[in-house]
Design an enzyme around this catalytic site. Structure first.
Site, PDB file in Angstrom:
ATOM      1  N   SER A  18       0.845  -1.188   0.000  1.00 42.04           N
ATOM      2  CA  SER A  18       0.000   0.000   0.000  1.00 42.04           C
ATOM      3  C   SER A  18       0.880   1.238   0.000  1.00 42.04           C
ATOM      4  O   SER A  18       1.643   1.467   0.944  1.00 42.04           O
ATOM      5  CB  SER A  18      -0.901   0.008   1.238  1.00 42.04           C
ATOM      6  OG  SER A  18      -1.397   1.321   1.443  1.00 42.04           O
ATOM      7  N   HIS A  43      -1.485  -1.412  -4.140  1.00 44.77           N
ATOM      8  CA  HIS A  43      -2.712  -0.985  -3.456  1.00 44.77           C
ATOM      9  C   HIS A  43      -2.693   0.539  -3.292  1.00 44.77           C
ATOM     10  O   HIS A  43      -1.763   1.106  -2.736  1.00 44.77           O
ATOM     11  CB  HIS A  43      -2.784  -1.673  -2.094  1.00 44.77           C
ATOM     12  CG  HIS A  43      -4.061  -1.452  -1.351  1.00 44.77           C
ATOM     13  ND1 HIS A  43      -5.216  -2.166  -1.595  1.00 44.77           N
ATOM     14  CD2 HIS A  43      -4.366  -0.588  -0.351  1.00 44.77           C
ATOM     15  CE1 HIS A  43      -6.170  -1.768  -0.779  1.00 44.77           C
ATOM     16  NE2 HIS A  43      -5.694  -0.795  -0.009  1.00 44.77           N
ATOM     17  N   ASP A  45      -4.764   3.766  -1.889  1.00 43.85           N
ATOM     18  CA  ASP A  45      -5.823   4.173  -0.958  1.00 43.85           C
ATOM     19  C   ASP A  45      -6.337   5.559  -1.307  1.00 43.85           C
ATOM     20  O   ASP A  45      -5.607   6.543  -1.236  1.00 43.85           O
ATOM     21  CB  ASP A  45      -5.279   4.166   0.475  1.00 43.85           C
ATOM     22  CG  ASP A  45      -5.097   2.749   0.991  1.00 43.85           C
ATOM     23  OD1 ASP A  45      -6.070   1.979   0.931  1.00 43.85           O
ATOM     24  OD2 ASP A  45      -3.979   2.413   1.421  1.00 43.85           O
ATOM     25  N   MET A  47      -8.948   8.451  -0.362  1.00 45.08           N
ATOM     26  CA  MET A  47      -9.769   8.907   0.775  1.00 45.08           C
ATOM     27  C   MET A  47     -10.280  10.317   0.508  1.00 45.08           C
ATOM     28  O   MET A  47      -9.551  11.146  -0.029  1.00 45.08           O
ATOM     29  CB  MET A  47      -8.921   8.915   2.053  1.00 45.08           C
ATOM     30  CG  MET A  47      -8.237   7.600   2.347  1.00 45.08           C
ATOM     31  SD  MET A  47      -7.428   7.616   3.943  1.00 45.08           S
ATOM     32  CE  MET A  47      -6.526   6.061   3.885  1.00 45.08           C
ATOM     33  N   HIS A  76      -8.557   1.256  -3.794  1.00 42.29           N
ATOM     34  CA  HIS A  76      -9.463   1.072  -2.658  1.00 42.29           C
ATOM     35  C   HIS A  76     -10.128   2.418  -2.394  1.00 42.29           C
ATOM     36  O   HIS A  76      -9.501   3.326  -1.840  1.00 42.29           O
ATOM     37  CB  HIS A  76      -8.619   0.587  -1.461  1.00 42.29           C
ATOM     38  CG  HIS A  76      -9.348   0.493  -0.168  1.00 42.29           C
ATOM     39  ND1 HIS A  76      -8.698   0.324   1.040  1.00 42.29           N
ATOM     40  CD2 HIS A  76     -10.677   0.536   0.131  1.00 42.29           C
ATOM     41  CE1 HIS A  76      -9.581   0.268   2.016  1.00 42.29           C
ATOM     42  NE2 HIS A  76     -10.784   0.401   1.498  1.00 42.29           N
ATOM     43  N   MET A  78     -12.221   4.830  -0.544  1.00 46.51           N
ATOM     44  CA  MET A  78     -12.859   5.136   0.749  1.00 46.51           C
ATOM     45  C   MET A  78     -13.518   6.493   0.586  1.00 46.51           C
ATOM     46  O   MET A  78     -13.078   7.505   1.138  1.00 46.51           O
ATOM     47  CB  MET A  78     -11.789   5.138   1.859  1.00 46.51           C
ATOM     48  CG  MET A  78     -11.310   3.745   2.201  1.00 46.51           C
ATOM     49  SD  MET A  78      -9.719   3.736   3.051  1.00 46.51           S
ATOM     50  CE  MET A  78      -8.624   3.744   1.632  1.00 46.51           C
ATOM     51  N   MET A 147     -11.515  -5.269   6.027  1.00 44.02           N
ATOM     52  CA  MET A 147     -10.662  -4.303   6.742  1.00 44.02           C
ATOM     53  C   MET A 147     -10.335  -4.861   8.127  1.00 44.02           C
ATOM     54  O   MET A 147     -11.226  -5.261   8.878  1.00 44.02           O
ATOM     55  CB  MET A 147     -11.382  -2.960   6.911  1.00 44.02           C
ATOM     56  CG  MET A 147     -11.582  -2.154   5.640  1.00 44.02           C
ATOM     57  SD  MET A 147     -10.088  -1.856   4.689  1.00 44.02           S
ATOM     58  CE  MET A 147      -9.075  -0.941   5.843  1.00 44.02           C
ATOM     59  N   GLY A 152      -8.678   4.803   7.160  1.00 39.88           N
ATOM     60  CA  GLY A 152      -8.347   6.226   7.260  1.00 39.88           C
ATOM     61  C   GLY A 152      -6.860   6.488   7.407  1.00 39.88           C
ATOM     62  O   GLY A 152      -6.368   7.514   6.947  1.00 39.88           O
ATOM     63  N   ASP A 185      -6.738  -5.981   4.782  1.00 40.46           N
ATOM     64  CA  ASP A 185      -6.067  -4.678   4.757  1.00 40.46           C
ATOM     65  C   ASP A 185      -6.085  -4.051   6.144  1.00 40.46           C
ATOM     66  O   ASP A 185      -7.162  -3.789   6.697  1.00 40.46           O
ATOM     67  CB  ASP A 185      -6.825  -3.785   3.758  1.00 40.46           C
ATOM     68  CG  ASP A 185      -6.221  -2.406   3.568  1.00 40.46           C
ATOM     69  OD1 ASP A 185      -5.140  -2.124   4.119  1.00 40.46           O
ATOM     70  OD2 ASP A 185      -6.858  -1.601   2.851  1.00 40.46           O
ATOM     71  N   GLY A 186      -4.888  -3.806   6.678  1.00 41.45           N
ATOM     72  CA  GLY A 186      -4.772  -3.077   7.942  1.00 41.45           C
ATOM     73  C   GLY A 186      -3.999  -3.847   8.991  1.00 41.45           C
ATOM     74  O   GLY A 186      -4.392  -4.938   9.400  1.00 41.45           O
TER      75      GLY A 186
HETATM   76  C1  DX5 Z   1      -6.203   2.150   5.709  1.00 47.12           C
HETATM   77  C2  DX5 Z   1      -5.819   1.724   4.332  1.00 47.12           C
HETATM   78  C3  DX5 Z   1      -4.732   0.747   4.260  1.00 47.12           C
HETATM   79  C4  DX5 Z   1      -3.426   1.179   4.849  1.00 47.12           C
HETATM   80  C5  DX5 Z   1      -2.894  -0.031   5.540  1.00 47.12           C
HETATM   81  O1  DX5 Z   1      -7.368   2.902   5.658  1.00 47.12           O
HETATM   82  O2  DX5 Z   1      -6.929   1.172   3.653  1.00 47.12           O
HETATM   83  O3  DX5 Z   1      -4.537   0.252   2.943  1.00 47.12           O
HETATM   84  O4  DX5 Z   1      -2.487   1.601   3.913  1.00 47.12           O
HETATM   85  O5  DX5 Z   1      -1.770   0.362   6.208  1.00 47.12           O
HETATM   86  P1  DX5 Z   1      -1.003  -0.562   7.232  1.00 47.12           P
HETATM   87  O6  DX5 Z   1      -0.538  -1.759   6.479  1.00 47.12           O
HETATM   88  O7  DX5 Z   1       0.104   0.331   7.659  1.00 47.12           O
HETATM   89  O8  DX5 Z   1      -1.960  -0.897   8.325  1.00 47.12           O
HETATM   90 ZN    ZN Z   2      -6.519   0.147   1.699  1.00 43.67          ZN
END
Ligand code: DX5
Ligand code: ZN
Length: 235
Positions: A18, A43, A45, A47, A76, A78, A147, A152, A185-186
């Protein structure tokens, strides 16, 4: 292996670095390092500061990333009002697009819209959202993203409840003969990756564990090693 073949190999373990935790001034280099370590999906993200309390990037950055890597771009979203932006992400070069169950009023329509742009369509659930809420869309999705943190931010602590949801998704898939892949993810790191793989996760998103400190190539390689040995222990 082509992308179409990958989606017929549900057991294949893949690492999806990510970029949220990467150095945005050196994204191409960072992606190259993570790819050299075995990362096979990037990946991204997205937001919007409404659905989640943070703002990141949009289609122009995806367009630049498209020039920087041949790997699939896993966007992804969000965001609220995803329908308004799906064409823009697809045109920018997204290969996979996932949307949150919690953010889509007409989830079936949104997933079909993603597919109409020839992208893989994924649905995402937050830690507080049960797998049962996906019952009516599992047949049409290419992947389900569970998740394991509240979305976030990168670098948060893994929430263990994700594991029983991954297990349930794997059971439903086997029972109903569906073919979606399972992504998590997370908080995925050396100390958590084995348990999610044993539960049935196949696509492993990792931000902080790949880009947080040290070298992205060796970080990615170590995570994949750990994941693949856990996969061999599955019955
Ligand atoms: C969080 C994201 C993730 C994030 C994960 O909202 O969707 O993709 O990058 O990060 P790590 O692996 O650091 O938890
Ligand atoms: Zn993500």
């Amino acid at each position: 292996m082509t992308q179409a073949e990958l989606f017929t190999e549900p057991d294949l373990i893949e690492l999806a670095p990510s970029i949220l935790s990467a150095d945005f001034a050196h994204l191409a280099d960072q992606i190259e390092r993570a790819t050299a370590g075995g990362g096979s999906v990037i990946h991204v993200d997205v937001m919007d500061g409404h659905f989640v309390p943070n703002i990141t990037i949009g289609p122009p950055v995806v367009k630049s990333l498209r020039q920087a890597t041949r790997l699939p771009l896993d966007c992804h979203l969000m965001i609220e009002n995803a329908d308004r932006y799906i064409a823009d992400f697809a045109e920018a070069g997204a290969d996979w697009i996932s949307v949150h169950q919690e953010a889509c009023r007409h989830l079936n329509r949104t997933l079909n819209l993603i597919k109409s742009h020839e992208c893989r369509a994924g649905v995402v659930i937050n830690p507080a959202t049960p797998v049962e809420t996906l019952s009516e869309v599992l047949e049409i999705v290419d992947y389900v993203l569970v998740m394991s943190v509240n979305p976030g931010f990168g670098g948060q602590k893994f929430i263990p409840g994700a594991k029983h949801k991954i297990r349930k998704l794997a059971e439903i898939r086997a029972g109903r003969g569906y073919s979606y892949r399972i992504e998590v993810d997370g908080g995925i790191a050396l100390d958590t990756v084995a348990e999610v793989v044993r539960a049935g996760a196949e696509i492993l998103v990792a931000g902080n564990a790949v880009f947080g400190k040290g070298d992205a190539k060796s970080n990615a390689a170590a995570l994949l090693d750990e994941a693949r040995s856990a996969s061999l222990q599955k019955v």
